[in-house]
Design a protein around this motif. Structure first.
Motif, PDB file in Angstrom:
ATOM      1  N   PRO A  31       0.804  -1.229   0.000  1.00 13.47           N
ATOM      2  CA  PRO A  31       0.000   0.000   0.000  1.00 13.47           C
ATOM      3  C   PRO A  31       0.837   1.280   0.000  1.00 13.47           C
ATOM      4  O   PRO A  31       0.393   2.309  -0.508  1.00 13.47           O
ATOM      5  N   ASP A  32       2.048   1.223   0.550  1.00 15.84           N
ATOM      6  CA  ASP A  32       2.915   2.401   0.562  1.00 15.84           C
ATOM      7  C   ASP A  32       3.436   2.748  -0.832  1.00 15.84           C
ATOM      8  O   ASP A  32       3.839   3.878  -1.090  1.00 15.84           O
ATOM      9  N   LYS A  33       3.431   1.764  -1.734  1.00 12.29           N
ATOM     10  CA  LYS A  33       3.945   1.973  -3.081  1.00 12.29           C
ATOM     11  C   LYS A  33       2.833   2.180  -4.109  1.00 12.29           C
ATOM     12  O   LYS A  33       3.092   2.647  -5.212  1.00 12.29           O
ATOM     13  N   THR A  34       1.594   1.805  -3.754  1.00 13.89           N
ATOM     14  CA  THR A  34       0.474   1.805  -4.707  1.00 13.89           C
ATOM     15  C   THR A  34      -0.650   2.759  -4.312  1.00 13.89           C
ATOM     16  O   THR A  34      -1.798   2.550  -4.715  1.00 13.89           O
ATOM     17  N   GLU A  35      -0.316   3.781  -3.520  1.00 16.14           N
ATOM     18  CA  GLU A  35      -1.335   4.729  -3.035  1.00 16.14           C
ATOM     19  C   GLU A  35      -2.473   3.990  -2.332  1.00 16.14           C
ATOM     20  O   GLU A  35      -3.640   4.112  -2.694  1.00 16.14           O
ATOM     21  N   GLN A  80       7.639  -2.758 -15.941  1.00 16.50           N
ATOM     22  CA  GLN A  80       7.427  -1.747 -16.963  1.00 16.50           C
ATOM     23  C   GLN A  80       7.652  -0.379 -16.335  1.00 16.50           C
ATOM     24  O   GLN A  80       6.903   0.031 -15.458  1.00 16.50           O
ATOM     25  N   SER A  81       8.699   0.323 -16.785  1.00 15.99           N
ATOM     26  CA  SER A  81       9.057   1.620 -16.208  1.00 15.99           C
ATOM     27  C   SER A  81       8.830   2.742 -17.218  1.00 15.99           C
ATOM     28  O   SER A  81       9.144   2.586 -18.397  1.00 15.99           O
ATOM     29  N   PHE A  82       8.332   3.849 -16.710  1.00 16.20           N
ATOM     30  CA  PHE A  82       8.058   5.019 -17.536  1.00 16.20           C
ATOM     31  C   PHE A  82       8.959   6.161 -17.101  1.00 16.20           C
ATOM     32  O   PHE A  82       9.345   6.253 -15.933  1.00 16.20           O
ATOM     33  N   ARG A  83       9.261   7.062 -18.025  1.00 17.39           N
ATOM     34  CA  ARG A  83      10.051   8.241 -17.688  1.00 17.39           C
ATOM     35  C   ARG A  83       9.254   9.136 -16.748  1.00 17.39           C
ATOM     36  O   ARG A  83       8.029   9.203 -16.832  1.00 17.39           O
ATOM     37  N   PRO A  84       9.938   9.866 -15.868  1.00 19.50           N
ATOM     38  CA  PRO A  84       9.229  10.798 -14.987  1.00 19.50           C
ATOM     39  C   PRO A  84       8.364  11.773 -15.802  1.00 19.50           C
ATOM     40  O   PRO A  84       8.829  12.337 -16.793  1.00 19.50           O
ATOM     41  N   ILE A  87       3.565   9.693 -17.793  1.00 13.20           N
ATOM     42  CA  ILE A  87       2.257   9.059 -17.682  1.00 13.20           C
ATOM     43  C   ILE A  87       1.748   9.204 -16.251  1.00 13.20           C
ATOM     44  O   ILE A  87       2.545   9.340 -15.320  1.00 13.20           O
ATOM     45  N   THR A  88       0.443   9.191 -16.080  1.00 11.48           N
ATOM     46  CA  THR A  88      -0.111   9.194 -14.720  1.00 11.48           C
ATOM     47  C   THR A  88      -0.156   7.764 -14.203  1.00 11.48           C
ATOM     48  O   THR A  88      -0.096   6.800 -14.978  1.00 11.48           O
ATOM     49  N   ALA A  89      -0.290   7.608 -12.911  1.00 12.69           N
ATOM     50  CA  ALA A  89      -0.359   6.270 -12.315  1.00 12.69           C
ATOM     51  C   ALA A  89      -1.581   5.509 -12.826  1.00 12.69           C
ATOM     52  O   ALA A  89      -1.511   4.313 -13.106  1.00 12.69           O
ATOM     53  N   THR A 116       4.217   4.180  -7.225  1.00 13.54           N
ATOM     54  CA  THR A 116       4.390   5.632  -7.346  1.00 13.54           C
ATOM     55  C   THR A 116       5.403   6.163  -6.334  1.00 13.54           C
ATOM     56  O   THR A 116       5.487   7.369  -6.119  1.00 13.54           O
ATOM     57  N   ASP A 117       6.172   5.267  -5.727  1.00 14.49           N
ATOM     58  CA  ASP A 117       7.083   5.663  -4.649  1.00 14.49           C
ATOM     59  C   ASP A 117       8.445   6.160  -5.146  1.00 14.49           C
ATOM     60  O   ASP A 117       9.297   6.513  -4.347  1.00 14.49           O
ATOM     61  N   ARG A 118       8.648   6.198  -6.442  1.00 16.41           N
ATOM     62  CA  ARG A 118       9.902   6.672  -7.023  1.00 16.41           C
ATOM     63  C   ARG A 118       9.607   7.842  -7.952  1.00 16.41           C
ATOM     64  O   ARG A 118       8.457   8.130  -8.248  1.00 16.41           O
ATOM     65  N   GLN A 119      10.651   8.471  -8.466  1.00 16.58           N
ATOM     66  CA  GLN A 119      10.440   9.568  -9.415  1.00 16.58           C
ATOM     67  C   GLN A 119       9.757   9.064 -10.677  1.00 16.58           C
ATOM     68  O   GLN A 119       8.999   9.787 -11.308  1.00 16.58           O
ATOM     69  N   HIS A 120      10.072   7.843 -11.050  1.00 15.32           N
ATOM     70  CA  HIS A 120       9.454   7.264 -12.241  1.00 15.32           C
ATOM     71  C   HIS A 120       8.355   6.285 -11.822  1.00 15.32           C
ATOM     72  O   HIS A 120       8.543   5.469 -10.923  1.00 15.32           O
ATOM     73  N   ILE A 121       7.215   6.391 -12.453  1.00 12.21           N
ATOM     74  CA  ILE A 121       6.120   5.443 -12.219  1.00 12.21           C
ATOM     75  C   ILE A 121       6.495   4.139 -12.910  1.00 12.21           C
ATOM     76  O   ILE A 121       7.051   4.142 -14.014  1.00 12.21           O
ATOM     77  N   HIS A 122       6.212   3.031 -12.237  1.00 10.89           N
ATOM     78  CA  HIS A 122       6.513   1.739 -12.841  1.00 10.89           C
ATOM     79  C   HIS A 122       5.489   0.690 -12.423  1.00 10.89           C
ATOM     80  O   HIS A 122       4.878   0.796 -11.358  1.00 10.89           O
TER      81      HIS A 122
END
Length: 135
Positions: A31-35, A80-84, A87-89, A116-122
């Motif tokens: 839950p800390d990583k996935t809102e 799957q990683s996206f650039r900061p 994309i939205t979560a 969403t716990d990093r600069q890049h959403i993944h």
């Protein structure tokens, strides 16, 4: 454009398959990583019991076929990683779900967790190595 990687997940030494699946699904659904679980979705299983449902499918395979699967791969993970800012979560979770559906052709249960716990959403997508029909 997302960077994507497929990883075979193996049983850890000294642990049961069930314990390994639980550890892996618990990590991605954190839950800390996935809102607080807002960005977790699934196909053909519940996000709350995916590990147990994966095990049930594996047991059904054993019963139907009268033998255990030869491979020690218990599941697969797609990262799957996206650039900061790319994309939205919410969009990332949809993209991850669509990728998993295309990749598995709807034949394997899966969970998609967008972190969403990093600069890049993944995304972390875990899908069962055993198909829903027990093959």
């Amino acid at each position: 454009m997302a960077a994507t990687r497929l990883i075979a997940l193996h049983k850890n030494k000294g642990m049961t398959v069930a314990a390994c699946l639980k550890n892996r699904t618990d990590y991605i659904e954190n839950p800390d990583k996935t809102e607080k679980g807002q960005y977790v979705s699934s196909y053909a299983c519940s996000t709350l019991t995916a590990d147990e449902e994966f095990m049930l499918t594996k047991r059904q395979y054993d019963l139907v076929n009268g033998r255990r699967q030869k491979s020690d791969v218990i599941a697969y993970q797609i990262r799957q990683s996206f650039r900061p800012g790319e994309i939205t979560a919410e969009e990332a979770n949809k993209v991850g779900y669509e990728l998993a559906m295309r990749f598995t052709k709807g034949k394997h249960a899966f969970v998609v967790a967008t972190h969403t716990d990093r600069q890049h959403i993944h995304n972390h997508v875990i899908f069962n190595s055993t198909a829903l029909d027990g093959t």
